[in-house]
Write an enzyme that holds these catalytic residues in place. Structure first.
Site, PDB file in Angstrom:
ATOM      1  N   ARG A 181      -6.872   5.050  -2.676  1.00  0.00           N
ATOM      2  CA  ARG A 181      -5.628   4.857  -1.926  1.00  0.00           C
ATOM      3  C   ARG A 181      -5.074   3.455  -2.159  1.00  0.00           C
ATOM      4  O   ARG A 181      -3.862   3.277  -2.308  1.00  0.00           O
ATOM      5  CB  ARG A 181      -5.849   5.099  -0.434  1.00  0.00           C
ATOM      6  N   CYS A 237      -5.350  -1.025   7.485  1.00  0.00           N
ATOM      7  CA  CYS A 237      -5.852   0.196   6.834  1.00  0.00           C
ATOM      8  C   CYS A 237      -4.678   1.156   6.750  1.00  0.00           C
ATOM      9  O   CYS A 237      -3.578   0.753   6.390  1.00  0.00           O
ATOM     10  CB  CYS A 237      -7.034   0.765   7.612  1.00  0.00           C
TER      11      CYS A 237
END
Length: 280
Positions: A181, A237
């Protein structure tokens, strides 16, 4: 490792019946929002209360702020008091997913001014492996506590602060998402792949072992040694949840001034998809 920040299952078993101890079960699933509540109803550490990520540990979702905005002081205070938490209560939090959700609860107590909170090392798995009892009955309602939530906004960063300082940031951004990611190779949740410019990647799972136990202080120091030591560390995050695992590990090795960007990548994407100039 600080006794106040980490508690072992044997220690919790010794104090669990004390009136000044409150245990919170933070189990959750991002793909099934009620899975943690169902698991809690089936079995939990005796006397524990359930803390839902979306109901208790997050605030209402808006255009900005990410998928899991922080709760307001009023909301969190109401939740904590309903669990019987007083100003001097020792709070113990646990989950079954390598601190992913327990660390969020730990951070919220610190953010709202309650330092007497510990994470159960190894979570529910360690408790069960030790042969300790589980409760299958609903937790008894708690006598209301007198917990007072006082937000410490000096622990947070928002989009405007980060965006305005990208050319010369006074902090080092730390991205807790997995490497795929971070690199923009895949993005299962947000509309844009990639990461915030200047960020370094330190996946949140790296601070625990596969059994969910936190690594030793020496191991954590080695884990963080490649990050510039002279810069304040700002954690993010996908939505401000697992970044708290990194933040918790930094706390254990003395980085008590580390920051959190609560909106994280989901908020960053929202500002790209919906620029503020178009929202007014």
């Amino acid at each position: 490792m600080s006794e106040k920040a980490v508690i072992e299952v044997a220690e919790l078993a010794d104090i669990i019946r004390k009136p000044d101890v409150v245990v919170l079960d933070c189990r959750y699933s991002l793909v099934d929002r009620e899975a943690g509540a169902r698991a809690f109803a089936e079995a939990h550490i005796p006397g524990a209360h359930y803390a839902s990520l979306h109901r208790d540990l997050s605030g209402p979702v808006g255009r900005y702020g990410g998928r899991h905005p922080l709760p307001s002081a009023e909301q969190f205070q109401q939740f904590a008091r309903a669990c019987g938490i007083d100003r001097d209560t020792r709070v113990v939090v646990y989950d079954d997913n390598r601190l992913a959700f327990a660390a969020r609860a730990w951070f919220l107590f610190h953010y709202f001014g309650h330092a007497n909170v510990a994470v159960l090392n190894g979570g529910l798995t360690a408790w069960c492996e030790a042969g300790l009892a589980l409760d299958t009955n609903p937790s008894a309602p708690a006598a209301p506590g007198d917990f007072v939530a006082s937000a410490r906004d000096d622990l947070l960063l928002d989009h405007k602060q980060i965006y305005s300082r990208l050319d010369n940031p006074p902090w080092q951004l730390i991205d807790a998402r997995d490497a795929q990611r971070f690199a923009g190779i895949e993005e299962p949740l947000d509309p844009i792949a990639g990461h915030i410019p200047t960020a370094l990647n330190k996946p949140w799972q790296g601070v625990t072992r596969e059994d969910g136990r936190i690594k030793s202080v020496n191991e954590l120091r080695n884990h963080w040694q490649d990050v510039p030591a002279d810069e304040r560390l700002a954690n993010y995050c996908g939505s401000g949840v697992t970044a708290c695992v990194n933040l918790f590990s930094l706390h254990l090795i003395g980085y008590t001034d580390a920051l959190l960007y609560p909106g994280s990548w989901s908020d960053w994407c929202a500002h790209i998809v919906y620029p503020e100039s178009e929202s007014t």
